[in-house]
Design a protein around this motif. Structure first.
Motif, mmCIF file in Angstrom:
data_model
loop_
_atom_site.group_PDB
_atom_site.id
_atom_site.type_symbol
_atom_site.label_atom_id
_atom_site.label_comp_id
_atom_site.label_asym_id
_atom_site.label_seq_id
_atom_site.Cartn_x
_atom_site.Cartn_y
_atom_site.Cartn_z
ATOM 1 N N ALA A 97 -3.746 -2.041 10.889
ATOM 2 C CA ALA A 97 -4.111 -3.449 11.084
ATOM 3 C C ALA A 97 -2.937 -4.266 11.608
ATOM 4 C CB ALA A 97 -4.619 -4.045 9.772
ATOM 5 N N THR A 98 -1.728 -3.833 11.297
ATOM 6 C CA THR A 98 -0.538 -4.518 11.797
ATOM 7 C C THR A 98 0.145 -3.633 12.835
ATOM 8 O OG1 THR A 98 0.841 -3.573 10.047
ATOM 9 C CG2 THR A 98 -0.189 -5.691 9.598
ATOM 10 N N SER A 145 2.835 -9.183 9.353
ATOM 11 C CA SER A 145 1.762 -9.736 10.180
ATOM 12 C C SER A 145 1.855 -9.216 11.614
ATOM 13 C CB SER A 145 1.863 -11.265 10.180
ATOM 14 O OG SER A 145 1.041 -11.835 11.174
ATOM 15 N N LYS A 194 -4.802 -17.904 2.537
ATOM 16 C CA LYS A 194 -5.695 -17.208 3.468
ATOM 17 C C LYS A 194 -5.254 -17.423 4.907
ATOM 18 C CE LYS A 194 -10.598 -16.855 4.698
ATOM 19 N NZ LYS A 194 -11.957 -17.404 4.440
ATOM 20 N N THR A 209 -2.294 -14.939 5.349
ATOM 21 C CA THR A 209 -2.640 -13.513 5.348
ATOM 22 C C THR A 209 -3.515 -13.125 6.533
ATOM 23 O OG1 THR A 209 -4.512 -13.964 3.873
ATOM 24 C CG2 THR A 209 -2.430 -13.307 2.848
ATOM 25 N N GLU A 210 -4.337 -14.072 7.024
ATOM 26 C CA GLU A 210 -5.198 -13.779 8.170
ATOM 27 C C GLU A 210 -4.561 -14.180 9.492
ATOM 28 O OE1 GLU A 210 -9.009 -15.522 7.554
ATOM 29 O OE2 GLU A 210 -9.479 -14.258 5.806
ATOM 30 N N GLN A 261 -4.092 -17.164 10.759
ATOM 31 C CA GLN A 261 -4.838 -18.212 11.444
ATOM 32 C C GLN A 261 -3.889 -19.203 12.113
ATOM 33 O OE1 GLN A 261 -7.532 -20.134 8.702
ATOM 34 N NE2 GLN A 261 -8.235 -18.198 7.823
ATOM 35 N N GLU A 275 -6.671 -21.489 0.185
ATOM 36 C CA GLU A 275 -6.944 -21.588 1.622
ATOM 37 C C GLU A 275 -5.652 -21.478 2.426
ATOM 38 O OE1 GLU A 275 -9.050 -21.807 5.115
ATOM 39 O OE2 GLU A 275 -9.776 -21.491 3.064
ATOM 40 N N ALA A 319 -0.689 -20.887 10.498
ATOM 41 C CA ALA A 319 -0.202 -19.994 9.440
ATOM 42 C C ALA A 319 1.266 -20.249 9.116
ATOM 43 C CB ALA A 319 -0.409 -18.537 9.854
#
Length: 469
Positions: A440-441, A123, A90, A93-94, A96, A87, A99
């Motif tokens: 995406a980045t 990121s 995650k 990488t996402e 959040q 978690e 982070a």
């Protein structure tokens, strides 16, 4: 000195030190409402609640996130059931909330693996990229991550500055020297005060200056020559500014005590017992529109004020020594613009003793590189650079013939699918047009190759990429 009945000394930073002072604690003050009570900052950590630390790390309160990060690292063994490393990964990488705290928690636990670290370095969140740079080590694996991320040319200048600082941790190699030289000449770097200063420090650390120094233009720079019967060095003249009380009594003289000189046999000292604004100066001829570096070694004693070198005409001034300090090198670079003359001051503004030695004013002669447009690339050499260059790190981002990494697009047949203009733009400005499927980045993990490679190397790599049909 004696103060408050206790014999004390002046410590680092002007600190008052005595035998009864508590040196193990700092002074912390809290301001609260009148008659109010400070709110408790202790955040309860229920030991038996799995996942509680993860939820705290996602809190919208910074204190909670920091507490969760601290507890996760400090009590890793007894709270292991509360930590879901997957978690945490995650969250990174996402991108959040929390982070950054998840990143440092993984790093503190020794669980920050390469894929997660790589994701943080590219990121879309600039603060996360910046912290990912700082979390890197300095070994070969860390360097591969660093050079495979594009942070050295990050569009966020704070992140780029963090990358420059990290670059100073790496061992000096010819490839890194090439990069450092190119960075200092980058217009974006030159136009930013902090990046320019960092690039200058990188040049010194890695012995990678993109210029050579001309001869010293200042007369008698070590103050070794003295006319018969004189107390001051030849080639230098006295000049005061204003009517400060210490000017009239300023004592300029040569000293030869080995504790008072930086090199050679003599240094130049000024003593003032009151505030002064006094100098000795030398006039020198300059070339218009030329870069120069002015530098010196300065030492002070019982001093408060500003000791530096400056150009009375162009106003360029070195960094200044402002308190008692041992020998310190000060310098400044400047462009002469339309001026054909400089009037260089050994400047003492304040009260106390200042020593000057080894003063220099030199022309900064830029290195002349080959014209890239006239260089013929060699495919074989370019292929070798693609697979082996430690800084360009092409194989760390691209697949070719089923080898390499899939961080970026595969290059098989790229010269058939894309024209020469697109390939050239991708090499020199990877962020101009991100490849399809890799948007995406906001940044490309590839640094500009013309910053990384020498002109001939760049021509070779370009020739190799153009051969991939």
């Amino acid at each position: 000195m004696e103060r408050g009945g206790f014999v004390a000394t002046t410590g680092k930073g002007g600190a008052h030190e005595n035998d009864i002072r508590d040196h193990s604690r700092g002074r912390i003050y809290r301001i609260v409402a009148k008659a109010g009570k400070p709110a408790s900052e202790e955040v309860a950590i229920p030991v038996g609640m799995p996942g509680h630390l993860i939820e705290m790390m996602k809190s919208d309160t910074l204190a909670s996130r920091l507490t969760a990060q601290r507890c996760a690292i400090e009590h890793a063994v007894e709270r292991s059931a509360m930590l879901n490393l997957g978690e945490l990964g995650k969250m990174v990488t996402e991108g959040q909330r929390g982070a950054i705290h998840a990143l440092w928690t993984l790093q503190g636990l020794g669980k920050l693996d390469t894929p997660i670290h790589q994701a943080a370095l590219i990121s879309k969140d600039a603060p996360l990229r910046r912290n990912a740079v700082r979390a890197l080590g300095s070994d070969k694996a860390a360097q591969e991550l660093f050079f495979g991320s594009g942070v050295i040319s990050d569009p966020d200048l704070h992140t780029r500055l963090a990358a420059f600082v990290k670059l100073a941790d790496f061992a000096t190699t010819p490839e890194i020297q090439t990069l450092v030289k190119k960075l200092s000449a980058d217009p974006v770097v030159k136009s930013d005060e902090w990046l320019a200063e960092a690039a200058k420090m990188l040049g010194k650390k890695h012995h990678a200056l993109n210029y050579t120094e001309g001869p010293n233009l200042l007369p008698n720079p070590g103050f070794e020559e003295v006319a018969d019967g004189a107390k001051t060095p030849t080639g230098w003249k006295h000049r005061d500014y204003g009517k400060k009380p210490g000017n009239a009594g300023a004592e300029w003289s040569l000293v030869s005590d080995e504790k008072m000189i930086h090199s050679g046999k003599q240094a130049f000292r000024v003593i003032t017992r009151d505030d002064a604004d006094t100098s000795f100066f030398a006039d020198v001829a300059l070339k218009p529109n030329t870069e120069y570096k002015l530098s010196a070694w300065i030492k002070t004693h019982g001093f408060k004020g500003k000791a530096s070198l400056n150009d009375h005409i162009g106003r360029a001034e070195t960094t200044a020594v402002k308190r008692t300090q041992d020998w310190t090198e000060v310098e400044v670079t400047f462009n002469s613009k339309t001026r054909d003359k400089a009037s260089i001051n050994l400047l003492h503004v304040g009260k106390g003793d200042t020593y000057f030695d080894d003063v220099r004013l030199v022309e900064m002669i830029p290195e002349i590189e080959d014209d890239e447009s006239k260089l013929a690339g060699d495919v074989k050499r370019g292929e070798k650079i693609f697979w082996e260059h430690p800084v360009a790190a092409c194989k760390n981002c691209h697949m070719l013939k089923s080898q390499g990494s899939a961080v970026g697009p595969a290059l098989d047949g790229i010269a058939t699918r894309k024209d020469a203009a697109y390939i050239l733009e991708s090499l020199v400005n990877p962020n101009a047009r991100l490849a399809e499927g890799y948007t995406a980045t906001p940044i490309s993990p590839m640094p500009p190759m013309n910053l990384i490679l020498k002109p001939q190397e760049f021509a070779d790599v370009k020739a190799f990429i153009m051969s991939l049909k």
